[in-house]
Design an enzyme around this catalytic site. Structure first.
Site, PDB file in Angstrom:
ATOM      1  N   CYS A 132       0.809  -1.228   0.000  1.00 40.79           N
ATOM      2  CA  CYS A 132       0.000   0.000   0.000  1.00 40.79           C
ATOM      3  C   CYS A 132       0.841   1.277   0.000  1.00 40.79           C
ATOM      4  CB  CYS A 132      -0.941  -0.014   1.209  1.00 40.79           C
ATOM      5  SG  CYS A 132      -0.202  -0.704   2.690  1.00 40.79           S
ATOM      6  N   HIS A 252      -3.139   6.217   4.473  1.00 40.43           N
ATOM      7  CA  HIS A 252      -1.712   6.361   4.785  1.00 40.43           C
ATOM      8  C   HIS A 252      -1.245   7.748   4.309  1.00 40.43           C
ATOM      9  CE1 HIS A 252      -1.628   2.240   5.811  1.00 40.43           C
ATOM     10  NE2 HIS A 252      -0.870   1.746   4.865  1.00 40.43           N
TER      11      HIS A 252
END
Ligand code: NAP
Ligand code: 3JM
Length: 345
Positions: A132, A252
């Site tokens: 990710c 994130h």
């Protein structure tokens, strides 16, 4: 997208944090499904899940479950992929794997569609989805890499707990409530489920994601380093990473510093970001506009802001890159790969 052909699809790890987002994105994109199989562990077999208003029954992921499946989206951990991806390939299934099991295999393409879409068609039955944190960074930096060349990347991440799965999300919620209530804080999942030492994530920041390696970097940091080189097809680019878990549920954030090979004008850099596929610029410091995880949650794009030239090194550029780790960082990147693949079937 071709509407004439339809595909038999399996989601492996359908009950998980990523798997749930796979279902949601397949639903939203109106993916051309001939059938959908939802696979998970034996613990989940028989449970019901709703998809597009219909009830589906979860099945145990076994080799035989892949008979007749055209595309399988895997997000059930590395050991499940290691065991079942070869079984699925044997049965003619194209596997799009979200785990780290095959990413660095030289025979397996590692794909971010905004960066290296052609690699999708150079597969032997499995296409790997990067980590990710890697995906959002390489997608954002791609136009700079192409135009100026890139000497070095130094990245520090601020990663959401959902990257560690459904249990880690629950741990953040439970610990936060316990701290606010003055109750005992239970530590069971983070930073690494399989290690004996656990740390509190609520009201904290943990500079460890995945296990430490002998070189002093964590496995998550080494994933970012190795995967970036593979995706850009450039072993000469210098990359270093520090990965930190923070008490955010989803999205994130990354502080990214790059040293470009050629001189640049800030206006040109901003125009490149503005035109980059899958990237949205949020950068108006005077109005306090910049990307944040809470705003990126539920969105498929990568958000870029706080873009500024380094004060001491004129070819150095700082920026802040945010994306939903469960979408572009996992489920959407995988479904996007599938969408690109079916365009040529
Ligand atoms: P999660 O919330 O813990 O979910 C794990 C999923 O795997 C559940 O559906 C679970 O099913 C299933 N599973 C566990 N053991 C299994 C087995 N033996 N056979 C079949 N299914 C099994 O984790 P997550 O966050 O969704 O992540 C899942 C995996 O995706 C990770 O382990 C990682 O490899 C990968 N991932 C990739 C990225 C990325 O950046 N590309 C991001 C996050 C995760 P039950 O409910 O039946 O236990
Ligand atoms: C993100 O148990 C496992 O094998 C999963 C570990 C894991 C990974 C991985 O290595 O596949 C958890 C969370 C990732 C990832 O995307 O690299």
């Amino acid at each position: 997208m071709s509407k004439t052909k339809q595909f038999h699809v399996a989601v492996v790890g359908a009950t998980g944090a990523v798997g749930q987002q796979m279902l949601s994105i397949l639903e939203q994109r109106d993916f051309p499904l001939a059938s959908l199989k939802l696979l998970a562990s034996a613990r989940s077999a028989g449970k019901k899940v709703m998809f597009k208003g219909n009830e589906y029954t979860l099945e145990e992921a076994t080799p035989e479950a892949f008979e007749g499946v055209d595309i399988a989206l895997f997000s059930a951990g590395g050991s499940v992929s290691t065991k079942l991806v070869p079984e699925a390939i044997k049965r003619g299934t194209l596997c799009i794997d979200n785990t780290s099991a095959f990413r660095m295999d030289p025979d397996v393409p590692l794909v971010v569609p905004e960066v290296n879409p052609d690699k999708i068609f150079d597969n032997n039955g499995v296409i790997a989805n990067p980590n990710c944190s890697t995906i959002q960074m390489v997608a954002a930096l791609k136009p700079l890499y192409d135009k100026y060349g890139m000497d070095r990347i130094v990245v520090s991440t601020y990663q959401a707990v959902s990257g560690a799965g459904a249990k880690a999300i629950q741990e953040l919620v439970d610990q936060s409530q316990a701290v606010l209530n003055g109750d005992e804080v239970k530590k069971e999942v983070l930073p690494v489920g399989s290690l004996p030492v656990k740390h509190q994530i609520a009201f904290n920041a943990i500079p460890q994601i995945d296990v430490f390696l002998d070189n002093g970097f964590t496995n998550e940091e080494m994933k970012m380093i190795r995967e970036t080189k593979k995706i850009y097809g450039d072993e000469s680019i210098k990359v270093s990473a520090t990965c930190v878990r923070i008490p955010v549920e989803r999205g994130h954030a990354e502080s990214v510093y790059v040293e470009l090979k050629e001189d640049f004008e800030m206006a040109d850099v901003m125009a490149l970001f503005a035109n980059a596929p899958g990237v949205i610029v949020q950068d108006k410091p005077e109005e306090q506009v910049y990307p944040m995880p809470a705003d990126a949650t539920g969105k498929i794009e990568v958000f870029v802001g706080r873009v500024r030239r380094d004060l001491d090194y004129p070819k150095g550029l700082h920026m802040w890159v945010v994306s939903d780790n469960l979408l572009k960082g996992a489920a959407w990147n995988a479904v996007q790969i599938a969408e690109e693949w079916i365009k040529r079937q």
